[in-house]
Design a protein around this motif. Structure first.
Motif, mmCIF file in Angstrom:
data_model
loop_
_atom_site.group_PDB
_atom_site.id
_atom_site.type_symbol
_atom_site.label_atom_id
_atom_site.label_comp_id
_atom_site.label_asym_id
_atom_site.label_seq_id
_atom_site.Cartn_x
_atom_site.Cartn_y
_atom_site.Cartn_z
ATOM 1 N N ASP A 1 0.818 -1.227 0.000
ATOM 2 C CA ASP A 1 0.000 0.000 0.000
ATOM 3 C C ASP A 1 0.846 1.270 0.000
ATOM 4 O OD1 ASP A 1 -2.290 -1.505 0.046
ATOM 5 O OD2 ASP A 1 -2.859 -1.008 2.117
ATOM 6 N N LEU A 2 2.139 1.170 0.342
ATOM 7 C CA LEU A 2 2.988 2.370 0.302
ATOM 8 C C LEU A 2 3.554 2.618 -1.096
ATOM 9 C CD1 LEU A 2 5.075 2.257 3.624
ATOM 10 C CD2 LEU A 2 3.072 3.655 3.086
ATOM 11 N N GLN A 3 3.347 1.657 -2.005
ATOM 12 C CA GLN A 3 3.971 1.810 -3.330
ATOM 13 C C GLN A 3 3.490 3.052 -4.087
ATOM 14 O OE1 GLN A 3 5.156 -1.667 -5.458
ATOM 15 N NE2 GLN A 3 4.339 -0.924 -7.386
ATOM 16 N N PRO A 4 2.170 3.349 -4.127
ATOM 17 C CA PRO A 4 1.760 4.574 -4.847
ATOM 18 C C PRO A 4 2.438 5.818 -4.287
ATOM 19 C CG PRO A 4 -0.159 3.201 -4.352
ATOM 20 C CD PRO A 4 1.009 2.588 -3.622
ATOM 21 N N ALA A 5 2.611 5.869 -2.954
ATOM 22 C CA ALA A 5 3.251 7.037 -2.342
ATOM 23 C C ALA A 5 4.729 7.090 -2.717
ATOM 24 C CB ALA A 5 3.085 6.986 -0.825
ATOM 25 N N ALA A 6 5.404 5.939 -2.668
ATOM 26 C CA ALA A 6 6.835 5.919 -3.033
ATOM 27 C C ALA A 6 7.008 6.324 -4.500
ATOM 28 C CB ALA A 6 7.425 4.529 -2.778
ATOM 29 N N LEU A 7 6.103 5.839 -5.369
ATOM 30 C CA LEU A 7 6.206 6.186 -6.803
ATOM 31 C C LEU A 7 5.859 7.648 -7.047
ATOM 32 C CD1 LEU A 7 4.680 3.013 -8.512
ATOM 33 C CD2 LEU A 7 7.084 3.601 -8.211
ATOM 34 N N SER A 8 4.975 8.193 -6.229
ATOM 35 C CA SER A 8 4.636 9.603 -6.360
ATOM 36 C C SER A 8 5.854 10.469 -6.024
ATOM 37 C CB SER A 8 3.449 9.902 -5.430
ATOM 38 O OG SER A 8 3.249 11.279 -5.307
ATOM 39 N N LEU A 9 6.610 10.064 -4.983
ATOM 40 C CA LEU A 9 7.798 10.831 -4.589
ATOM 41 C C LEU A 9 8.996 10.535 -5.496
ATOM 42 C CD1 LEU A 9 7.523 10.437 -0.697
ATOM 43 C CD2 LEU A 9 6.940 12.446 -2.059
ATOM 44 N N ARG A 10 9.029 9.325 -6.055
ATOM 45 C CA ARG A 10 10.151 8.915 -6.895
ATOM 46 C C ARG A 10 9.621 8.266 -8.183
ATOM 47 N NH1 ARG A 10 15.357 8.148 -4.615
ATOM 48 N NH2 ARG A 10 15.817 7.376 -6.688
ATOM 49 N N PRO A 11 9.108 9.088 -9.143
ATOM 50 C CA PRO A 11 8.520 8.523 -10.365
ATOM 51 C C PRO A 11 9.514 7.676 -11.172
ATOM 52 C CG PRO A 11 8.026 10.879 -10.167
ATOM 53 C CD PRO A 11 9.008 10.556 -9.085
ATOM 54 N N ASP A 12 10.829 7.931 -10.988
ATOM 55 C CA ASP A 12 11.843 7.163 -11.726
ATOM 56 C C ASP A 12 11.811 5.669 -11.391
ATOM 57 O OD1 ASP A 12 12.788 8.277 -9.144
ATOM 58 O OD2 ASP A 12 14.599 7.100 -9.564
ATOM 59 N N LEU A 13 11.212 5.311 -10.232
ATOM 60 C CA LEU A 13 11.189 3.889 -9.854
ATOM 61 C C LEU A 13 10.310 3.067 -10.796
ATOM 62 C CD1 LEU A 13 10.949 4.133 -5.960
ATOM 63 C CD2 LEU A 13 13.004 3.942 -7.384
ATOM 64 N N ARG A 14 9.344 3.731 -11.465
ATOM 65 C CA ARG A 14 8.496 2.997 -12.427
ATOM 66 C C ARG A 14 9.350 2.323 -13.493
ATOM 67 N NH1 ARG A 14 3.127 4.407 -11.718
ATOM 68 N NH2 ARG A 14 2.894 6.349 -10.569
ATOM 69 N N GLY A 15 10.375 3.045 -13.946
ATOM 70 C CA GLY A 15 11.273 2.508 -14.980
ATOM 71 C C GLY A 15 12.036 1.300 -14.464
ATOM 72 N N THR A 16 12.481 1.373 -13.207
ATOM 73 C CA THR A 16 13.218 0.248 -12.607
ATOM 74 C C THR A 16 12.308 -0.978 -12.516
ATOM 75 O OG1 THR A 16 14.390 1.877 -11.278
ATOM 76 C CG2 THR A 16 14.633 -0.428 -10.632
#
Ligand code: C5P
Length: 301
Positions: free
Chosen positions: A230-245
């Motif tokens: 459930d923290l993933q959307p928040a982490a991706l919001s703060l670090r959009p570059d993680l989507r690529g990883t």
């Protein structure tokens, strides 16, 4: 005894269900922890006063003073027994720092066990676990390792059965993420969606029975189908570059990909050891393979 060395594992959350924010600022969790075979080592040596040092790639971003969670663990244990914390702690860091893998919690759990042995205290395990819970929500799990469901803020543990070995790849990201900042972003996103963010507004988090079955069964395909953070959307919001990883790991054949805890480390579940090696090489030189489950804090002979 003049020195004691303890190894302590990193963790990945295979399910992290986040409930509402409580009046004390913490969030109720249903947190399925799995210890993974990436380890920090904590050595406690006899000394005249409390000191702390460290080594490892990320050690520059670790505070080597009395604010370090390992130092606070030594102070808390000494206080419990009414003694002075006469110890030098040396931390060999292999767990990514501020990466969502409980590296700081691991060092605290390791320091507690190492100091208890160095000082010959023989503190009962339940008292050590209470100290762990005071130090941080993830510290009790770092101490026990294996797999466990953590309720409350994550500190109320029930051990879980794991029916096999899981192969993981971890891609650490440059710069850490602050755990409180990720929880705050999770709350902000919930308010933005109109769902509210307090315990009164968010449904109580529950462990997914299908996920507990998948852990017990030991199949990567079954576990990969139900991983949830459930923290993933928040982490991706703060670090959009993680989507690529995450996408790169999936493209390299990962069964599943998710942000580890509050991130920014990304975790990839692989079908087997060969697949894990392929995924790690596709992700680049800093990606690491590791097996789970792994033992908790352990004194080296
Ligand atoms: O317990 P710990 O010190 O590791 O928590 C760090 C921060 O993470 C807390 O101050 C809080 O902001 C957040 N947190 C939370 N709910 C939890 C665990 C941590 O909000 N269950």
């Amino acid at each position: 005894m003049t020195a004691v060395t303890v190894t302590v594992p990193a963790k990945v959350n295979v399910q992290l269900a986040v409930g509402g924010r409580r009046p004390d600022g913490f969030h109720d969790l249903a947190n399925v922890f799995l210890a993974v075979g990436l380890y920090d080592r904590v050595t406690a040596s006899a000394a005249d006063e409390l000191g702390i040092s460290g080594e490892g790639r990320d050690i520059g971003s670790v505070p080597l003073d009395a604010t370090n969670l390992a130092a606070r663990a030594a102070i808390a244990l000494a206080k419990l027994h009414g003694i002075e914390p006469r110890v030098h702690l040396h931390i060999e860091k292999d767990i990514p720092v501020a990466g969502g893998m409980a590296g700081g919690s691991a060092d605290a759990a390791g320091a507690l066990l190492a100091c208890d042995a160095l000082w010959g205290l023989g503190t009962p395990r339940d008292e050590l676990l209470s100290l762990c819970a005071e130090l941080g929500s993830d510290v009790p799990f770092s101490f026990v390792g294996g797999a466990a469901l953590g309720l409350g803020r994550g500190e109320l543990l029930t051990p879980l059965e794991v029916g096999g070995t899981f192969h993981w790849v971890f891609a650490a990201a440059d710069g850490g993420l602050s755990t409180p900042a990720v929880y705050r972003e999770c709350d902000r996103l919930r308010r933005e969606e109109g769902a509210g963010d307090t315990v009164a507004e968010v449904p109580a988090p529950v462990a997914d029975p299908g996920l507990l079955d998948a852990l017990r069964g030991g199949s990567a395909a079954a576990l990969g189908a139900v991983l949830a953070n459930d923290l993933q959307p928040a982490a991706l919001s703060l670090r959009p570059d993680l989507r690529g990883t995450l996408a790169a790991g999936r493209a390299a054949g990962a069964v599943a990909a998710l942000v580890s805890g509050s991130g920014p480390t990304c975790a990839f579940l692989a079908a087997d050891a060969a697949a894990a090696t392929r995924i790690a090489s596709a992700l680049g030189p800093t990606a690491r393979t590791a097996l789970s489950p792994a033992p908790g804090a352990t004194i080296l002979p």
